[in-house]
Enzyme design. Structure first.
Site, PDB file in Angstrom:
ATOM      1  N   LYS A  82       0.845  -1.192   0.000  1.00  0.00           N
ATOM      2  CA  LYS A  82       0.000   0.000   0.000  1.00  0.00           C
ATOM      3  C   LYS A  82       0.884   1.247   0.000  1.00  0.00           C
ATOM      4  O   LYS A  82       1.771   1.403   0.838  1.00  0.00           O
ATOM      5  CB  LYS A  82      -0.854  -0.018   1.266  1.00  0.00           C
ATOM      6  CG  LYS A  82      -2.295   0.336   1.073  1.00  0.00           C
ATOM      7  CD  LYS A  82      -3.047   0.083   2.349  1.00  0.00           C
ATOM      8  CE  LYS A  82      -4.421   0.673   2.274  1.00  0.00           C
ATOM      9  NZ  LYS A  82      -5.076   0.662   3.586  1.00  0.00           N
TER      10      LYS A  82
HETATM   11  C1  E4P Z   1      -8.396   1.532   3.532  1.00  0.00           C
HETATM   12  O1  E4P Z   1      -7.584   0.830   3.042  1.00  0.00           O
HETATM   13  C2  E4P Z   1      -8.236   2.233   4.824  1.00  0.00           C
HETATM   14  O2  E4P Z   1      -7.540   1.403   5.704  1.00  0.00           O
HETATM   15  C3  E4P Z   1      -9.551   2.551   5.485  1.00  0.00           C
HETATM   16  O3  E4P Z   1     -10.639   2.168   4.692  1.00  0.00           O
HETATM   17  C4  E4P Z   1      -9.620   3.928   6.045  1.00  0.00           C
HETATM   18  O4  E4P Z   1     -10.879   4.100   6.636  1.00  0.00           O
HETATM   19  P1  E4P Z   1     -11.188   5.272   7.672  1.00  0.00           P
HETATM   20  O5  E4P Z   1     -11.378   6.529   6.899  1.00  0.00           O
HETATM   21  O6  E4P Z   1     -12.446   4.847   8.359  1.00  0.00           O
HETATM   22  O7  E4P Z   1     -10.008   5.347   8.617  1.00  0.00           O
END
Ligand code: E4P
Length: 217
Positions: A82
């Site tokens: 990522k």
């Molecule tokens: C995605 O890969 C992220 O980890 C996640 O969806 C972020 O979500 P949030 O905005 O609720 O922290």
């Protein structure tokens, strides 16, 4: 649509393993797990789930992110590195893609970022619906826009709807044609629930038990 669980908690992952295609983590989710390293947490997740496991780099420069991404990819062939949708992250995406390493471009808040992610060979791009809604804009509208642009441009990068806050987001993302979605436990657990299922089951059981009582009287 692939369904991922957005957590680093192995107990939650084990509980829902029959319903998910993979897992997404981020530094905040990993930091919430006490007494383990990122590498151990990811190894444990890879032992339980056989699909893509997104793990985010925590360094900043192109060189550092590239080295870190390659190290993360060595943990398991299912690791999807990522990277942030930044000038630096996108360059690392291109480098890792050329090495055949899967990538998930995170913190995507615009269609231009999504176009660049595709240009750099990203496997997934993750637009953050909830965080866009939080600032009074239309998170699902962005998913719709990217899905359509990718379709028109015949782009293979998958749209992964992220930052999901409720079941309505799940339904809309599926309806629009997102390739994947990542759900926190709170939302995934709500997807199983309907009040009419609960009350209907209760009535069936009551009727069945009443029949038993009648038969035995
Ligand atoms: C995605 O890969 C992220 O980890 C996640 O969806 C972020 O979500 P949030 O905005 O609720 O922290």
């Amino acid at each position: 649509m692939e369904i991922f669980l957005d957590t680093a908690d192995i107990n939650v992952i084990k509980k829902y393993k029959n319903f998910i295609d993979g897992v997404t983590t981020n530094p905040s989710l990993i930091a919430a797990i006490n007494g383990s390293t990122t590498y151990k947490i990811i190894e444990e997740i890879c032992d339980v789930i056989s699909g893509p496991i997104s793990v985010e780099v925590i360094s900043n420069t192109v060189d550092e992110m590239f080295v870190e991404g390659k190290e993360l990819a060595k943990i398991h062939s299912n690791v999807c590195v990522k990277l942030p949708c930044t000038f630096e992250g996108l360059q690392v995406c291109k480098q890792l893609s050329q090495k055949g390493i899967s990538t998930n471009l995170t913190l995507c808040f615009s269609s231009t970022q999504a176009l660049l992610a595709a240009k750099c060979g990203a496997t997934y791009v993750s637009p953050f619906i909830g965080r866009i809604d939080d600032i009074g804009q239309d998170g699902m509208g962005l998913i719709d826009e990217i899905v359509n642009i990718y379709d028109v441009q015949k782009i293979e990068t998958k749209v992964l709807a992220a930052s999901i806050r409720n079941v309505n987001h799940v339904i809309q993302a599926a309806y629009i044609g997102a390739d994947a979605i990542t759900l926190p436990e709170k939302v995934l657990s709500q997807c199983f629930y309907h009040p009419l299922t609960k009350s209907g089951l209760k009535k069936f059981m009551q009727d069945w038990n009443n029949k038993d009582q009648k038969d035995n009287s």
